[in-house]
Scaffold this motif. Structure first.
Motif, PDB file in Angstrom:
ATOM      1  N   LEU A 184      10.312 -97.177  76.949  1.00 21.84           N
ATOM      2  CA  LEU A 184       9.453 -96.249  77.675  1.00 21.84           C
ATOM      3  C   LEU A 184       8.291 -95.822  76.787  1.00 21.84           C
ATOM      4  N   VAL A 185       7.339 -96.757  76.635  1.00 22.75           N
ATOM      5  CA  VAL A 185       6.156 -96.476  75.825  1.00 22.75           C
ATOM      6  C   VAL A 185       5.214 -95.591  76.628  1.00 22.75           C
ATOM      7  N   SER A 186       4.396 -94.827  75.943  1.00 20.55           N
ATOM      8  CA  SER A 186       3.487 -93.949  76.681  1.00 20.55           C
ATOM      9  C   SER A 186       2.404 -94.749  77.394  1.00 20.55           C
ATOM     10  N   GLU A 187       2.063 -95.918  76.845  1.00 20.71           N
ATOM     11  CA  GLU A 187       1.144 -96.832  77.522  1.00 20.71           C
ATOM     12  C   GLU A 187       1.398 -98.237  77.002  1.00 20.71           C
ATOM     13  N   PRO A 188       1.003 -99.272  77.792  1.00 23.38           N
ATOM     14  CA  PRO A 188       1.326-100.636  77.363  1.00 23.38           C
ATOM     15  C   PRO A 188       0.519-101.079  76.144  1.00 23.38           C
ATOM     16  N   LYS A 189       1.122-101.941  75.352  1.00 21.37           N
ATOM     17  CA  LYS A 189       0.409-102.546  74.215  1.00 21.37           C
ATOM     18  C   LYS A 189       0.738-104.032  74.269  1.00 21.37           C
ATOM     19  N   SER A 190      -0.227-104.839  74.690  1.00 27.10           N
ATOM     20  CA  SER A 190       0.026-106.273  74.837  1.00 27.10           C
ATOM     21  C   SER A 190       0.240-106.926  73.481  1.00 27.10           C
ATOM     22  N   LYS A 191       1.188-107.864  73.426  1.00 27.80           N
ATOM     23  CA  LYS A 191       1.351-108.676  72.220  1.00 27.80           C
ATOM     24  C   LYS A 191       0.226-109.699  72.118  1.00 27.80           C
ATOM     25  N   ALA A 192      -0.375-110.021  73.250  1.00 28.53           N
ATOM     26  CA  ALA A 192      -1.483-110.984  73.248  1.00 28.53           C
ATOM     27  C   ALA A 192      -2.678-110.381  72.514  1.00 28.53           C
ATOM     28  N   LEU A 193      -3.406-111.222  71.800  1.00 26.37           N
ATOM     29  CA  LEU A 193      -4.574-110.768  71.044  1.00 26.37           C
ATOM     30  C   LEU A 193      -5.852-111.196  71.754  1.00 26.37           C
ATOM     31  N   PRO A 194      -6.921-110.432  71.577  1.00 26.46           N
ATOM     32  CA  PRO A 194      -8.220-110.931  72.048  1.00 26.46           C
ATOM     33  C   PRO A 194      -8.517-112.223  71.282  1.00 26.46           C
ATOM     34  N   HIS A 195      -8.973-113.253  71.959  1.00 25.59           N
ATOM     35  CA  HIS A 195      -9.216-114.515  71.247  1.00 25.59           C
ATOM     36  C   HIS A 195     -10.279-115.325  71.970  1.00 25.59           C
ATOM     37  N   LEU A 196     -11.012-116.133  71.183  1.00 25.75           N
ATOM     38  CA  LEU A 196     -12.081-116.978  71.735  1.00 25.75           C
ATOM     39  C   LEU A 196     -11.842-118.427  71.356  1.00 25.75           C
ATOM     40  N   ASP A 209     -11.074-104.316  72.350  1.00 21.05           N
ATOM     41  CA  ASP A 209     -10.258-103.551  71.421  1.00 21.05           C
ATOM     42  C   ASP A 209     -10.961-103.445  70.055  1.00 21.05           C
ATOM     43  N   GLY A 210     -12.264-103.222  70.086  1.00 19.57           N
ATOM     44  CA  GLY A 210     -13.043-103.068  68.857  1.00 19.57           C
ATOM     45  C   GLY A 210     -13.409-104.363  68.168  1.00 19.57           C
ATOM     46  N   GLN A 211     -12.956-105.483  68.719  1.00 16.38           N
ATOM     47  CA  GLN A 211     -13.206-106.782  68.080  1.00 16.38           C
ATOM     48  C   GLN A 211     -14.304-107.526  68.841  1.00 16.38           C
ATOM     49  N   LYS A 212     -15.274-108.052  68.098  1.00 10.71           N
ATOM     50  CA  LYS A 212     -16.417-108.711  68.744  1.00 10.71           C
ATOM     51  C   LYS A 212     -16.151-110.196  68.931  1.00 10.71           C
ATOM     52  N   LEU A 213     -16.123-110.630  70.188  1.00 10.00           N
ATOM     53  CA  LEU A 213     -15.974-112.057  70.486  1.00 10.00           C
ATOM     54  C   LEU A 213     -17.351-112.558  70.924  1.00 10.00           C
ATOM     55  N   SER A 214     -17.959-113.419  70.121  1.00  6.69           N
ATOM     56  CA  SER A 214     -19.309-113.918  70.439  1.00  6.69           C
ATOM     57  C   SER A 214     -19.189-115.241  71.157  1.00  6.69           C
ATOM     58  N   TRP A 215     -19.710-115.278  72.366  1.00  4.54           N
ATOM     59  CA  TRP A 215     -19.566-116.490  73.173  1.00  4.54           C
ATOM     60  C   TRP A 215     -20.877-117.216  73.385  1.00  4.54           C
ATOM     61  N   GLU A 216     -20.735-118.530  73.412  1.00  4.53           N
ATOM     62  CA  GLU A 216     -21.821-119.462  73.710  1.00  4.53           C
ATOM     63  C   GLU A 216     -21.456-120.130  75.037  1.00  4.53           C
ATOM     64  N   PRO A 217     -22.397-120.867  75.640  1.00  2.00           N
ATOM     65  CA  PRO A 217     -22.066-121.534  76.896  1.00  2.00           C
ATOM     66  C   PRO A 217     -20.781-122.364  76.790  1.00  2.00           C
ATOM     67  N   THR A 276      -6.630-103.319  77.307  1.00  2.00           N
ATOM     68  CA  THR A 276      -7.508-103.266  76.126  1.00  2.00           C
ATOM     69  C   THR A 276      -8.927-102.965  76.626  1.00  2.00           C
ATOM     70  N   TYR A 277      -9.583-102.032  75.951  1.00  2.00           N
ATOM     71  CA  TYR A 277     -10.974-101.727  76.311  1.00  2.00           C
ATOM     72  C   TYR A 277     -11.840-102.949  76.056  1.00  2.00           C
ATOM     73  N   HIS A 278     -12.777-103.171  76.972  1.00  2.00           N
ATOM     74  CA  HIS A 278     -13.708-104.289  76.779  1.00  2.00           C
ATOM     75  C   HIS A 278     -15.051-103.971  77.415  1.00  2.00           C
ATOM     76  N   HIS A 311     -18.612 -96.292  75.484  1.00  2.00           N
ATOM     77  CA  HIS A 311     -18.554 -97.517  74.665  1.00  2.00           C
ATOM     78  C   HIS A 311     -17.535 -97.348  73.555  1.00  2.00           C
ATOM     79  N   GLN A 312     -17.077 -98.477  73.006  1.00  3.49           N
ATOM     80  CA  GLN A 312     -16.170 -98.446  71.860  1.00  3.49           C
ATOM     81  C   GLN A 312     -17.010 -98.216  70.603  1.00  3.49           C
ATOM     82  N   SER A 313     -16.409 -97.649  69.595  1.00  5.28           N
ATOM     83  CA  SER A 313     -17.182 -97.398  68.380  1.00  5.28           C
ATOM     84  C   SER A 313     -17.146 -98.634  67.477  1.00  5.28           C
TER      85      SER A 313
END
Ligand code: 1HN
Length: 358
Positions: free
Chosen positions: A37-49, A299-307, A317-319, A356-358
């Protein structure tokens, strides 16, 4: 009078008791309560590109080494680095890059996981879905719903590469995977070419002589030229969403619902220089940049995408998205498990308190 009682047993006595409980296939809830019974979910999955510039050569190499006779499907699976090798890109969604070379077919089969294809690179080719031969040009979205027969074929002189999206981690978790090969390599074409598009592709003009009651969209083909026209037409006329810019859903034309009961699909346009506000939702999302370059802060991590890159945003996760160009629009295709959460009353969304995220 009723009151809370306090524990009297020593650590050693408790441990002996807990060990003994294993004999009966039970365990104390109170020792793991905080993990459950967590106060909010925390995914094991990571932001990834995943970079197109890195994956395309690997797909071409796979095509040199492995034929479609040996691989049921020649797919490079995008495995989330946080999920310990699970066949999953987010907790519930899967994405992969599939390649079919000139002259090849990928034999007919069906399965209960639903699949979508977003065409990345091709000069044509097709997927036949339950007898309907659907053409596949870059930017096209093709649906192969739960238990529909499908085979892919490349009758052009250049490779076909597309993004596969499946609900397979969810269906595996529900222990509901069924798979069946078609008795022949290729299924017969029983309908006029691109029949679902002829029947349902006009959007707000749908067949009046019958009702469709299927749980998924009856439209198997959302061609890019229509998608592009809709985005380009609307973008100058509206602000769109503060979190996603001008975002459109690929809907079921008969009821406005999502493409599948398990997955929804969207396309969004970010205007030159546009940066969206941050939010989070319990649904997870996989994105593919169709055109333009930018970044998404997850989640504070910058994923830089190209076409043609692919990236994932785990649930809760905030995005926020930023189009890095001052002159060109950026377009993102995405798919989400939101319909599942919605139908179970588990979909929550929250704007970032600071915008916005800091
Ligand atoms: C599958 O059957 C296809 O039919 C694509 O093209 C990707 C990923 C996992 C499991 C089955 C296809 C897949 C898949």
């Amino acid at each position: 009078m009723l009151s809370h009682s306090s524990s009297e047993a020593t650590e050693a006595v408790l441990q002996t008791f807990y060990d003994k409980l294993e004999d009966f296939s039970v365990a104390p809830l109170w020792t793991v309560q905080e993990d459950v019974l967590v106060s909010e979910p925390k995914s094991k999955a990571l932001p990834h590109l995943w970079r197109w510039s890195e994956l395309r050569p690997q797909a071409m190499r796979a095509a040199e080494l492995v034929g479609t006779a040996d691989a049921e499907r020649r797919v490079l699976m995008m495995l989330n680095p946080g999920l310990d090798g699970r066949i999953a890109t987010t907790n519930s969604l899967f994405s992969g890059l599939q390649i079919v070379m000139p002259g090849e077919t990928a034999r007919a089969h069906r399965h209960t996981p639903a699949a979508l294809r977003f065409m990345v690179d091709s000069k044509g080719g097709y997927t036949t879905v339950d007898g309907d031969k659907v053409p596949m040009l870059p930017g096209d979205l093709i649906l192969t719903p739960n238990w529909n027969w499908h085979d892919h074929g490349n009758d052009t002189d250049s490779p076909m590469i597309w993004l596969d999206g499946l609900d397979i981690p969810l269906v595996r978790m529900l222990e509901s995977v069924f798979f069946e090969p078609y008795p022949e390599d290729v299924q017969p074409i029983t309908q006029a070419k691109d029949f679902s598009f002829l029947k349902y592709g006009a959007g707000s003009l749908t067949p009046a002589w019958q009702t469709s009651d299927s749980s998924h969209s009856p439209l198997m083909h959302y061609p890019w030229d229509k998608t592009c026209e809709a985005l380009q037409g609307l973008a100058p006329a509206t602000e769109g969403s503060p979190f996603d810019g001008v975002v459109l859903e690929y809907t079921n034309p008969t009821n406005g619902g999502p493409a599948f009961p398990t997955m929804g699909c969207h396309v969004q346009l970010l205007r030159p220089g546009e940066s969206t506000k941050a939010h989070r939702h319990t649904s997870s999302t996989i994105y593919h940049s169709v055109e333009g370059s930018g970044h998404t802060i997850v989640d504070g991590q910058k994923l830089s995408w190209e076409p043609k890159d692919v990236f994932c945003v785990p649930g809760w996760t905030y995005h926020e998205h930023i189009n890095a160009s001052d002159t060109e629009s950026a377009v993102l295709f995405s798919f989400t498990d939101a319909p599942v959460l919605q139908s179970l009353s588990l979909l929550r969304e929250q704007a970032h308190p600071d915008g916005h995220q800091s």
